[in-house]
Design a protein around this motif. Structure first.
Motif, PDB file in Angstrom:
ATOM      1  N   VAL A 161       0.841  -1.205   0.000  1.00  0.00           N
ATOM      2  CA  VAL A 161       0.000   0.000   0.000  1.00  0.00           C
ATOM      3  C   VAL A 161       0.875   1.253   0.000  1.00  0.00           C
ATOM      4  O   VAL A 161       0.618   2.198  -0.753  1.00  0.00           O
ATOM      5  N   THR A 162       1.919   1.253   0.812  1.00  0.00           N
ATOM      6  CA  THR A 162       2.827   2.405   0.857  1.00  0.00           C
ATOM      7  C   THR A 162       3.549   2.580  -0.463  1.00  0.00           C
ATOM      8  O   THR A 162       3.703   3.703  -0.970  1.00  0.00           O
ATOM      9  N   PHE A 163       3.986   1.482  -1.068  1.00  0.00           N
ATOM     10  CA  PHE A 163       4.682   1.532  -2.348  1.00  0.00           C
ATOM     11  C   PHE A 163       3.753   2.062  -3.447  1.00  0.00           C
ATOM     12  O   PHE A 163       4.157   2.898  -4.259  1.00  0.00           O
ATOM     13  N   ALA A 164       2.509   1.607  -3.457  1.00  0.00           N
ATOM     14  CA  ALA A 164       1.549   2.065  -4.456  1.00  0.00           C
ATOM     15  C   ALA A 164       1.263   3.564  -4.289  1.00  0.00           C
ATOM     16  O   ALA A 164       1.168   4.291  -5.281  1.00  0.00           O
ATOM     17  N   ALA A 165       1.142   4.025  -3.056  1.00  0.00           N
ATOM     18  CA  ALA A 165       0.902   5.452  -2.821  1.00  0.00           C
ATOM     19  C   ALA A 165       2.098   6.279  -3.285  1.00  0.00           C
ATOM     20  O   ALA A 165       1.933   7.325  -3.923  1.00  0.00           O
ATOM     21  N   ALA A 166       3.312   5.823  -3.004  1.00  0.00           N
ATOM     22  CA  ALA A 166       4.510   6.550  -3.432  1.00  0.00           C
ATOM     23  C   ALA A 166       4.614   6.562  -4.956  1.00  0.00           C
ATOM     24  O   ALA A 166       4.971   7.588  -5.557  1.00  0.00           O
ATOM     25  N   LEU A 167       4.307   5.456  -5.598  1.00  0.00           N
ATOM     26  CA  LEU A 167       4.344   5.383  -7.057  1.00  0.00           C
ATOM     27  C   LEU A 167       3.306   6.329  -7.676  1.00  0.00           C
ATOM     28  O   LEU A 167       3.600   7.028  -8.656  1.00  0.00           O
ATOM     29  N   ALA A 168       2.123   6.380  -7.094  1.00  0.00           N
ATOM     30  CA  ALA A 168       1.086   7.279  -7.601  1.00  0.00           C
ATOM     31  C   ALA A 168       1.517   8.741  -7.472  1.00  0.00           C
ATOM     32  O   ALA A 168       1.312   9.535  -8.392  1.00  0.00           O
ATOM     33  N   VAL A 169       2.148   9.100  -6.374  1.00  0.00           N
ATOM     34  CA  VAL A 169       2.619  10.473  -6.184  1.00  0.00           C
ATOM     35  C   VAL A 169       3.694  10.808  -7.218  1.00  0.00           C
ATOM     36  O   VAL A 169       3.702  11.894  -7.798  1.00  0.00           O
ATOM     37  N   MET A 170       4.600   9.871  -7.475  1.00  0.00           N
ATOM     38  CA  MET A 170       5.656  10.113  -8.461  1.00  0.00           C
ATOM     39  C   MET A 170       5.072  10.280  -9.860  1.00  0.00           C
ATOM     40  O   MET A 170       5.496  11.166 -10.614  1.00  0.00           O
ATOM     41  N   LEU A 171       4.106   9.462 -10.237  1.00  0.00           N
ATOM     42  CA  LEU A 171       3.491   9.582 -11.553  1.00  0.00           C
ATOM     43  C   LEU A 171       2.714  10.898 -11.691  1.00  0.00           C
ATOM     44  O   LEU A 171       2.757  11.545 -12.751  1.00  0.00           O
ATOM     45  N   LEU A 172       2.016  11.291 -10.642  1.00  0.00           N
ATOM     46  CA  LEU A 172       1.297  12.566 -10.678  1.00  0.00           C
ATOM     47  C   LEU A 172       2.264  13.746 -10.795  1.00  0.00           C
ATOM     48  O   LEU A 172       1.999  14.702 -11.527  1.00  0.00           O
ATOM     49  N   ALA A 173       3.380  13.686 -10.102  1.00  0.00           N
ATOM     50  CA  ALA A 173       4.370  14.759 -10.182  1.00  0.00           C
ATOM     51  C   ALA A 173       4.962  14.831 -11.587  1.00  0.00           C
ATOM     52  O   ALA A 173       5.146  15.916 -12.138  1.00  0.00           O
ATOM     53  N   TYR A 174       5.249  13.689 -12.184  1.00  0.00           N
ATOM     54  CA  TYR A 174       5.787  13.649 -13.544  1.00  0.00           C
ATOM     55  C   TYR A 174       4.783  14.255 -14.532  1.00  0.00           C
ATOM     56  O   TYR A 174       5.152  15.058 -15.395  1.00  0.00           O
ATOM     57  N   SER A 175       3.532  13.889 -14.389  1.00  0.00           N
ATOM     58  CA  SER A 175       2.492  14.424 -15.257  1.00  0.00           C
ATOM     59  C   SER A 175       2.353  15.934 -15.075  1.00  0.00           C
ATOM     60  O   SER A 175       2.199  16.677 -16.053  1.00  0.00           O
ATOM     61  N   LEU A 176       2.398  16.403 -13.840  1.00  0.00           N
ATOM     62  CA  LEU A 176       2.290  17.827 -13.563  1.00  0.00           C
ATOM     63  C   LEU A 176       3.439  18.601 -14.211  1.00  0.00           C
ATOM     64  O   LEU A 176       3.219  19.643 -14.826  1.00  0.00           O
TER      65      LEU A 176
END
Length: 96
Positions: free
Chosen positions: A43-58
């Motif tokens: 769960v922690t890994f998935a949340a961190a991955l989602a934050v990284m992908l959102l930052a890249y998209s931003l």
């Protein structure tokens, strides 16, 4: 009743209070059973991955917006310089 007498009465009440039983009847589980385990890690890994992908998209979208803004400024500057030089073009319609 004065403040000193009230204070003394409160101290007597607190002194007469019985403490909770010492040793507790609660058992503490072993350390290996209290860790979050594999599910917590995933769960922690998935949340961190989602934050990284959102930052890249931003960052991509912000770069695109900045590039478009620079293009618009360059177009406006070219239109303004064309009108100032007396080409006779209307900057809004692009006609002579």
């Amino acid at each position: 009743m004065s403040a000193a007498a009230l204070h003394g009465a409160l101290l007597q009440v607190w002194a007469e209070a019985s403490p909770s039983p010492s040793p507790s009847t609660l058992e503490i589980p072993p350390e290996d059973q209290t860790s979050p385990g594999l599910l917590g890690f995933l769960v922690t890994f998935a949340a961190a991955l989602a934050v990284m992908l959102l930052a890249y998209s931003l960052v991509r979208k912000l770069r695109r917006v900045e590039r478009r803004g620079q293009q618009l400024e360059a177009q406006e500057a070219a239109q303004d310089s064309g009108v100032e030089q007396g080409t006779g073009q209307d900057p809004e319609s692009g006609r002579r």
